[in-house]
Scaffold this motif. Structure first.
Motif, PDB file in Angstrom:
ATOM      1  N   UNK A 120      10.017   3.665   0.718  1.00 23.80           N
ATOM      2  CA  UNK A 120      11.405   3.774   1.209  1.00 23.80           C
ATOM      3  C   UNK A 120      12.084   2.406   1.270  1.00 23.80           C
ATOM      4  N   UNK A 121      13.379   2.411   1.017  1.00 25.74           N
ATOM      5  CA  UNK A 121      14.122   1.156   0.975  1.00 25.74           C
ATOM      6  C   UNK A 121      14.099   0.424   2.306  1.00 25.74           C
ATOM      7  N   UNK A 122      13.997   1.182   3.369  1.00 22.89           N
ATOM      8  CA  UNK A 122      14.060   0.568   4.697  1.00 22.89           C
ATOM      9  C   UNK A 122      12.696   0.100   5.194  1.00 22.89           C
ATOM     10  N   UNK A 123      11.630   0.380   4.400  1.00 26.01           N
ATOM     11  CA  UNK A 123      10.278   0.050   4.853  1.00 26.01           C
ATOM     12  C   UNK A 123       9.788  -1.237   4.215  1.00 26.01           C
ATOM     13  N   UNK A 124       8.813  -1.827   4.871  1.00 26.39           N
ATOM     14  CA  UNK A 124       8.165  -3.033   4.354  1.00 26.39           C
ATOM     15  C   UNK A 124       7.197  -2.642   3.235  1.00 26.39           C
ATOM     16  N   UNK A 125       7.351  -3.186   2.018  1.00 25.48           N
ATOM     17  CA  UNK A 125       6.467  -2.817   0.897  1.00 25.48           C
ATOM     18  C   UNK A 125       4.984  -3.081   1.178  1.00 25.48           C
ATOM     19  N   UNK A 126       4.727  -4.086   2.007  1.00 28.67           N
ATOM     20  CA  UNK A 126       3.321  -4.394   2.320  1.00 28.67           C
ATOM     21  C   UNK A 126       2.620  -3.268   3.075  1.00 28.67           C
ATOM     22  N   UNK A 127       3.423  -2.395   3.667  1.00 30.33           N
ATOM     23  CA  UNK A 127       2.841  -1.269   4.397  1.00 30.33           C
ATOM     24  C   UNK A 127       2.422  -0.130   3.467  1.00 30.33           C
ATOM     25  N   UNK A 128       2.704  -0.269   2.176  1.00 25.34           N
ATOM     26  CA  UNK A 128       2.423   0.809   1.232  1.00 25.34           C
ATOM     27  C   UNK A 128       1.525   0.350   0.077  1.00 25.34           C
ATOM     28  N   UNK A 129       0.865  -0.754   0.305  1.00 29.46           N
ATOM     29  CA  UNK A 129      -0.070  -1.222  -0.720  1.00 29.46           C
ATOM     30  C   UNK A 129      -1.486  -1.260  -0.137  1.00 29.46           C
ATOM     31  N   UNK A 130      -2.473  -1.346  -1.053  1.00 32.72           N
ATOM     32  CA  UNK A 130      -3.886  -1.372  -0.640  1.00 32.72           C
ATOM     33  C   UNK A 130      -4.235  -2.773  -0.166  1.00 32.72           C
ATOM     34  N   UNK A 206      -6.389   6.483   5.348  1.00 30.17           N
ATOM     35  CA  UNK A 206      -5.807   5.820   4.180  1.00 30.17           C
ATOM     36  C   UNK A 206      -4.462   6.438   3.809  1.00 30.17           C
ATOM     37  N   UNK A 207      -4.420   7.757   3.821  1.00 27.27           N
ATOM     38  CA  UNK A 207      -3.177   8.451   3.481  1.00 27.27           C
ATOM     39  C   UNK A 207      -2.087   8.109   4.490  1.00 27.27           C
ATOM     40  N   UNK A 208      -2.467   8.036   5.760  1.00 22.70           N
ATOM     41  CA  UNK A 208      -1.489   7.674   6.796  1.00 22.70           C
ATOM     42  C   UNK A 208      -0.967   6.254   6.594  1.00 22.70           C
ATOM     43  N   UNK A 209      -1.791   5.419   5.945  1.00 25.06           N
ATOM     44  CA  UNK A 209      -1.366   4.037   5.665  1.00 25.06           C
ATOM     45  C   UNK A 209      -0.598   3.946   4.344  1.00 25.06           C
ATOM     46  N   UNK A 210      -0.306   5.062   3.728  1.00 23.58           N
ATOM     47  CA  UNK A 210       0.487   5.066   2.503  1.00 23.58           C
ATOM     48  C   UNK A 210      -0.325   4.780   1.247  1.00 23.58           C
ATOM     49  N   UNK A 211      -1.655   4.884   1.332  1.00 27.99           N
ATOM     50  CA  UNK A 211      -2.519   4.628   0.170  1.00 27.99           C
ATOM     51  C   UNK A 211      -2.805   5.941  -0.557  1.00 27.99           C
ATOM     52  N   UNK A 212      -2.680   5.907  -1.866  1.00 31.73           N
ATOM     53  CA  UNK A 212      -3.030   7.080  -2.672  1.00 31.73           C
ATOM     54  C   UNK A 212      -4.561   7.077  -2.901  1.00 31.73           C
ATOM     55  N   UNK A 213      -5.192   8.197  -2.592  1.00 37.83           N
ATOM     56  CA  UNK A 213      -6.657   8.287  -2.666  1.00 37.83           C
ATOM     57  C   UNK A 213      -7.052   9.411  -3.612  1.00 37.83           C
ATOM     58  N   UNK A 214      -7.952   9.094  -4.512  1.00 35.78           N
ATOM     59  CA  UNK A 214      -8.527  10.118  -5.391  1.00 35.78           C
ATOM     60  C   UNK A 214     -10.061   9.993  -5.311  1.00 35.78           C
TER      61      UNK A 214
END
Length: 231
Positions: A120-130, A206-214
């Motif tokens: 999201x534009x309003x979020x910090x990108x670091x919160x959505x990376x591994x 991990x999902x709650x932290x915005x990480x995609x898990x497979x």
């Protein structure tokens, strides 16, 4: 009368002669039954030889039993040494796997961690990376559930491995890896999968932290030996 007298004399002579012949035959027969001194000696020697052989056989039998017992004890000792040697070799193999000195192959699991595809534009990108803590969480869980060996993007890790986040990449013992980060582990795939997918456990965090898990169960994984960082 004279003729009869002669007959009587002849009859008497024949009777006496027959008696003597019969007596001589019977005496000779009895004599043959009686062993001579030489025969007694030979029989005594034979008896002595037989008794000596029997004693020797008994002695040999005791020696054979003693030898068989010793051989049996030696066989048990050798078998025990072989068993201990086998266990020692197996233990060394396990330790080599643990410290990463040898390549390991077997069934297991692969866990792919990737940055979120939506930020999201309003979020910090670091919160959505591994981040390195996400990778450490997965590795710790895999080791706890019995992993024999673990690798990140094909790089074997050990108990001394350093994982650091360097901007958009992750450094593993000085080697930089971009996302996605594929963590592979050798062990029971069912145990790994059940543990990782347990409600409220690693995957949910991990999902709650915005990480995609497979998560993928693997029938065959090969992990190379650990290469220590120079310097």
């Amino acid at each position: 009368m004279k003729v009869r007298g002669k007959h009587a004399i002849y009859s008497l002579i024949l009777l006496v002669t027959g008696f003597m012949i019969a007596f001589s035959y019977q005496y000779t027969k009895e004599e043959r039954k009686q062993p001579t001194n030489d025969q007694w000696k030979r029989e005594d020697q034979l008896r002595s030889s037989i008794l000596s052989i029997q004693r020797e056989n008994r002695n040999l039998q005791r020696e054979l039993e003693a030898a068989q017992k010793k051989v049996s004890e030696m066989e048990e000792e050798i078998a025990d040494k072989e068993k201990r040697s086998f266990n020692f070799v197996e233990e060394i193999k396990k330790l080599r796997k643990v410290v990463g000195q040898v390549a390991v192959e077997g069934q297991g699991i692969s866990v792919s961690l990737e940055d979120s595809s939506y930020i999201p534009d309003t979020e910090n990108p670091n919160d959505y990376i591994v981040h390195e803590e996400h990778i450490r969480m997965v590795i710790h869980e895999l080791y706890v559930t019995g992993a024999e060996a673990v690798a990140i993007n094909g790089q074997r890790i050990s108990n001394t491995t350093h994982i650091d986040c360097v901007g958009p990449v992750v450094s593993v013992d000085g080697v930089k890896h971009p996302a996605p980060f594929v963590i592979t582990a050798i062990g029971d795939p069912e145990v790994f999968s059940n543990s990782l997918n347990l409600t409220g456990n690693i995957t949910d965090q991990l999902v709650n932290d915005g990480v995609q898990v497979r998560i993928q169960k693997e029938t065959s994984i090969e992990i190379p030996p650990f290469i220590a960082k120079e310097g």
